[in-house]
Design a protein around this motif. Structure first.
Motif, PDB file in Angstrom:
ATOM      1  N   GLY A  25      44.049  38.470  58.694  1.00 13.12           N
ATOM      2  CA  GLY A  25      44.831  38.214  57.481  1.00 13.12           C
ATOM      3  C   GLY A  25      44.059  37.382  56.480  1.00 13.12           C
ATOM      4  O   GLY A  25      44.076  37.654  55.275  1.00 13.12           O
ATOM      5  N   ILE A  26      43.377  36.353  56.954  1.00 16.02           N
ATOM      6  CA  ILE A  26      42.561  35.519  56.059  1.00 16.02           C
ATOM      7  C   ILE A  26      41.418  36.339  55.470  1.00 16.02           C
ATOM      8  O   ILE A  26      41.126  36.233  54.272  1.00 16.02           O
ATOM      9  N   MET A  27      40.790  37.175  56.280  1.00 15.06           N
ATOM     10  CA  MET A  27      39.684  37.993  55.794  1.00 15.06           C
ATOM     11  C   MET A  27      40.154  38.976  54.723  1.00 15.06           C
ATOM     12  O   MET A  27      39.507  39.137  53.684  1.00 15.06           O
ATOM     13  N   VAL A  28      41.287  39.605  54.944  1.00 12.49           N
ATOM     14  CA  VAL A  28      41.823  40.555  53.960  1.00 12.49           C
ATOM     15  C   VAL A  28      42.184  39.841  52.658  1.00 12.49           C
ATOM     16  O   VAL A  28      41.925  40.345  51.567  1.00 12.49           O
ATOM     17  N   SER A  29      42.761  38.658  52.763  1.00 14.13           N
ATOM     18  CA  SER A  29      43.123  37.929  51.539  1.00 14.13           C
ATOM     19  C   SER A  29      41.883  37.492  50.771  1.00 14.13           C
ATOM     20  O   SER A  29      41.873  37.530  49.536  1.00 14.13           O
ATOM     21  N   LEU A  30      40.812  37.098  51.447  1.00 16.54           N
ATOM     22  CA  LEU A  30      39.576  36.737  50.749  1.00 16.54           C
ATOM     23  C   LEU A  30      38.944  37.947  50.068  1.00 16.54           C
ATOM     24  O   LEU A  30      38.432  37.839  48.947  1.00 16.54           O
ATOM     25  N   ILE A  31      38.986  39.094  50.715  1.00 20.37           N
ATOM     26  CA  ILE A  31      38.468  40.314  50.092  1.00 20.37           C
ATOM     27  C   ILE A  31      39.277  40.656  48.853  1.00 20.37           C
ATOM     28  O   ILE A  31      38.727  41.046  47.818  1.00 20.37           O
ATOM     29  N   ALA A  32      40.591  40.494  48.915  1.00 23.78           N
ATOM     30  CA  ALA A  32      41.444  40.767  47.752  1.00 23.78           C
ATOM     31  C   ALA A  32      41.109  39.820  46.604  1.00 23.78           C
ATOM     32  O   ALA A  32      41.058  40.247  45.441  1.00 23.78           O
ATOM     33  N   VAL A  33      40.855  38.553  46.903  1.00 25.40           N
ATOM     34  CA  VAL A  33      40.494  37.595  45.848  1.00 25.40           C
ATOM     35  C   VAL A  33      39.177  37.987  45.203  1.00 25.40           C
ATOM     36  O   VAL A  33      39.038  37.942  43.971  1.00 25.40           O
ATOM     37  N   VAL A  34      38.200  38.406  45.989  1.00 23.77           N
ATOM     38  CA  VAL A  34      36.905  38.828  45.446  1.00 23.77           C
ATOM     39  C   VAL A  34      37.071  40.048  44.548  1.00 23.77           C
ATOM     40  O   VAL A  34      36.477  40.128  43.464  1.00 23.77           O
ATOM     41  N   ILE A  35      37.889  40.998  44.951  1.00 21.65           N
ATOM     42  CA  ILE A  35      38.121  42.194  44.133  1.00 21.65           C
ATOM     43  C   ILE A  35      38.802  41.823  42.823  1.00 21.65           C
ATOM     44  O   ILE A  35      38.420  42.318  41.755  1.00 21.65           O
ATOM     45  N   ILE A  36      39.789  40.948  42.869  1.00 24.91           N
ATOM     46  CA  ILE A  36      40.491  40.538  41.647  1.00 24.91           C
ATOM     47  C   ILE A  36      39.543  39.835  40.687  1.00 24.91           C
ATOM     48  O   ILE A  36      39.547  40.097  39.477  1.00 24.91           O
ATOM     49  N   VAL A  37      38.698  38.951  41.206  1.00 23.96           N
ATOM     50  CA  VAL A  37      37.744  38.235  40.356  1.00 23.96           C
ATOM     51  C   VAL A  37      36.743  39.214  39.743  1.00 23.96           C
ATOM     52  O   VAL A  37      36.432  39.134  38.545  1.00 23.96           O
ATOM     53  N   ALA A  38      36.237  40.160  40.534  1.00 23.35           N
ATOM     54  CA  ALA A  38      35.263  41.125  40.025  1.00 23.35           C
ATOM     55  C   ALA A  38      35.872  42.000  38.934  1.00 23.35           C
ATOM     56  O   ALA A  38      35.240  42.240  37.900  1.00 23.35           O
ATOM     57  N   VAL A  39      37.082  42.461  39.138  1.00 27.06           N
ATOM     58  CA  VAL A  39      37.733  43.305  38.128  1.00 27.06           C
ATOM     59  C   VAL A  39      38.009  42.509  36.856  1.00 27.06           C
ATOM     60  O   VAL A  39      37.834  43.011  35.749  1.00 27.06           O
ATOM     61  N   THR A  40      38.401  41.253  37.006  1.00 29.24           N
ATOM     62  CA  THR A  40      38.661  40.414  35.843  1.00 29.24           C
ATOM     63  C   THR A  40      37.390  40.173  35.038  1.00 29.24           C
ATOM     64  O   THR A  40      37.399  40.263  33.805  1.00 29.24           O
ATOM     65  N   LEU A  41      36.282  39.888  35.730  1.00 31.87           N
ATOM     66  CA  LEU A  41      35.039  39.593  35.029  1.00 31.87           C
ATOM     67  C   LEU A  41      34.391  40.837  34.429  1.00 31.87           C
ATOM     68  O   LEU A  41      33.766  40.762  33.372  1.00 31.87           O
ATOM     69  N   LEU A  42      34.529  41.971  35.097  1.00 31.24           N
ATOM     70  CA  LEU A  42      33.860  43.187  34.637  1.00 31.24           C
ATOM     71  C   LEU A  42      34.774  44.152  33.901  1.00 31.24           C
ATOM     72  O   LEU A  42      34.320  45.188  33.434  1.00 31.24           O
ATOM     73  N   GLY A  43      36.045  43.827  33.759  1.00 28.45           N
ATOM     74  CA  GLY A  43      37.005  44.746  33.166  1.00 28.45           C
ATOM     75  C   GLY A  43      36.657  45.166  31.752  1.00 28.45           C
ATOM     76  O   GLY A  43      36.682  46.345  31.411  1.00 28.45           O
ATOM     77  N   GLY A  44      36.314  44.214  30.904  1.00 23.73           N
ATOM     78  CA  GLY A  44      35.964  44.533  29.521  1.00 23.73           C
ATOM     79  C   GLY A  44      34.704  45.371  29.424  1.00 23.73           C
ATOM     80  O   GLY A  44      34.614  46.326  28.645  1.00 23.73           O
ATOM     81  N   THR A  45      33.712  45.042  30.232  1.00 24.46           N
ATOM     82  CA  THR A  45      32.453  45.793  30.235  1.00 24.46           C
ATOM     83  C   THR A  45      32.689  47.224  30.699  1.00 24.46           C
ATOM     84  O   THR A  45      32.123  48.167  30.137  1.00 24.46           O
ATOM     85  N   LEU A  46      33.518  47.388  31.716  1.00 22.70           N
ATOM     86  CA  LEU A  46      33.827  48.741  32.184  1.00 22.70           C
ATOM     87  C   LEU A  46      34.563  49.535  31.113  1.00 22.70           C
ATOM     88  O   LEU A  46      34.307  50.732  30.926  1.00 22.70           O
TER      89      LEU A  46
END
Length: 77
Positions: A25-46
């Motif tokens: 559960g902790i591993m899945v939640s950390l992966i979700a946080v990484v995905i959210i941060v990546a999409v937020t940072l790269l969303g405009g560029t994409l």
């Protein structure tokens, strides 16, 4: 009866199945946080990249985003 409860409590204390589920559960939640941060940072560029591809396919005129204003590119027919 007391020895049964004591044995049951001891077996629960040494049971590792719950710990493994918590770790997953902790591993899945950390992966979700990484995905959210990546999409937020790269969303405009994409967005700008997809607008540029859309203009290339549709023979439009691509206007890139201003410096520091990712996500504001446009395409004129």
């Amino acid at each position: 009866m007391r020895s049964y409860l004591s044995a049951f409590a001891t077996s629960l204390r040494f049971d590792q199945r719950g710990a493994t589920a918590v770790e997953y559960g902790i591993m899945v939640s950390l992966i979700a946080v990484v995905i959210i941060v990546a999409v937020t940072l790269l969303g405009g560029t994409l967005h700008d990249t997809f607008v540029q591809v859309q203009c290339s396919v549709g023979s439009g005129t691509f206007t890139p985003a201003a410096a520091g204003a990712a996500g504001t590119a446009s395409c004129a027919p």
